[in-house]
Design an enzyme around this catalytic site. Sequence first.
Site, PDB file in Angstrom:
ATOM      1  N   ASN A 242      -1.325  -5.272  -4.240  1.00 24.67           N
ATOM      2  CA  ASN A 242      -0.810  -3.665  -4.164  1.00 24.67           C
ATOM      3  C   ASN A 242      -1.157  -2.863  -4.832  1.00 24.67           C
ATOM      4  O   ASN A 242      -1.284  -3.741  -5.363  1.00 24.67           O
ATOM      5  CB  ASN A 242      -0.086  -4.211  -2.794  1.00 24.67           C
ATOM      6  CG  ASN A 242       1.127  -4.723  -3.657  1.00 24.67           C
ATOM      7  OD1 ASN A 242       2.328  -3.808  -3.286  1.00 24.67           O
ATOM      8  ND2 ASN A 242       0.826  -5.641  -4.923  1.00 24.67           N
TER       9      ASN A 242
ATOM     10  N   HIS B 296       4.560  -0.531   4.141  1.00 30.72           N
ATOM     11  CA  HIS B 296       3.540  -0.994   3.074  1.00 30.72           C
ATOM     12  C   HIS B 296       3.201  -1.560   3.446  1.00 30.72           C
ATOM     13  O   HIS B 296       3.195  -2.481   4.393  1.00 30.72           O
ATOM     14  CB  HIS B 296       5.044  -1.574   2.473  1.00 30.72           C
ATOM     15  CG  HIS B 296       4.057  -1.622   0.903  1.00 30.72           C
ATOM     16  ND1 HIS B 296       4.053  -0.368  -0.335  1.00 30.72           N
ATOM     17  CD2 HIS B 296       4.096  -3.217  -0.072  1.00 30.72           C
ATOM     18  CE1 HIS B 296       2.968  -1.792  -1.347  1.00 30.72           C
ATOM     19  NE2 HIS B 296       3.046  -2.830  -0.808  1.00 30.72           N
TER      20      HIS B 296
ATOM     21  N   CYS C  74       0.189   2.012  -1.690  1.00 29.88           N
ATOM     22  CA  CYS C  74      -1.168   0.955  -1.083  1.00 29.88           C
ATOM     23  C   CYS C  74      -2.328   1.090   0.253  1.00 29.88           C
ATOM     24  O   CYS C  74      -2.379   0.714   0.273  1.00 29.88           O
ATOM     25  CB  CYS C  74       0.529   0.592  -0.334  1.00 29.88           C
ATOM     26  SG  CYS C  74       1.417   1.649   1.008  1.00 29.88           S
TER      27      CYS C  74
END
Length: 392
Positions: A367, A355, A297
């Site tokens: 993402n 994240h 990510c």
Amino acid sequence: MTPLATLVARRAMRPVKRRLKRWGCLAVAFALLLFGVPLGVIAIDAVTDVKSSVTGAVAAVAGVPGRLLVAYQAAEKSLAERYPSLKGFDWSVLAGIAKVESGGTASGHKVRADGTLATPIYGPRLSGSGVGGNTTAMADTDGGRLDGDPHGERAVGPMQFLPSTWARVGQDGNGDGRKDPQNVDDAALAAAVYLTDHGKRDLSRPAQLKQAVLSYNHSSQYVQEVTGWIGHYKKTARQDPKTAVKATGKAKTVIDAAMGMLGRPYSWGGGGPDGPSSGSCCSPGGKSGAGIAGFDCSGLTQYAYARGGIRLPRIASQQAGVGRRVPAADGISALRPGDLVFFGFMPGIDASIDHVGIYLGGGRMINAAKPGTRVRIEQVRTTGYSGGARPW
């Protein structure tokens, strides 16, 4: 958590974060595991396939469940990218086919987040008995592997593919590495490929649209029913202005760069300012990024922002400290396209962030989600939401 406990947790995690510098967006999660901090709820929910449209998307169509509409729109965009000269094909063709083939999968068939039907759909055995309009017996071609019937042939899934046809045109629409006719993303993309004859048909021409529908079922009545539903869905579709990406300047550059990586595989520790790269071993779940050229990510965000001339730190929790913070308390509506969007186990504590994605507008983000997936577009959920950051 008390201020003292927060300070201890932050200090305890610092050396681990340094050692895991290359490990990317889940380094903090691994640190939390090492120190026994309980993990929270998964922060994001898969809503769209990697090819989902974010510009001028249709928000709702009467009689078409939202998850299916997402699959149809995703297939439309994927096909357009695959065949740039394609004309006349859009999501309504798939909705019309699905409506006639399986009732639009609207009743009695729950669709999971990844697009797989909770209860598989199998058509009647094609024995020539006349059931379902079939008057020609068809021998088994798959030994029951797809249709669950080793003694005959049945159409399968929401788009009702014969196993023999699926063997030729089956697609992996959701990027999970499998081709499953019981998955709405896979089935929608396969139907799009089949109906357009691999992008060769121009469905803006009535004669070619008729030919495409006839290829699915050689019946004039069938063509009338499907084209009737196509026209109905086009009339009842409602455009959602919130889904349009309204980004300019650096934000647009960042979004365009990230969108250009749609479909790239997730790689633990992979990616960075220069683009996709092989990752390392191993995630808390034991997944290795070694040998997988892609992104995790924070590797994806590093790459996209570098295209806009902005250098981000490697780890998601550190990226939260760049630029102007968008507090979680202000809600998702405070985000602007191009903002970083964060998720953590302890909202309000940046050290717990594990994240990061890039906000697109309309409640969606792009993402690299987790091992086994590909760069994709998802809906932002409030669970675990830890705010955003505007790096310019």
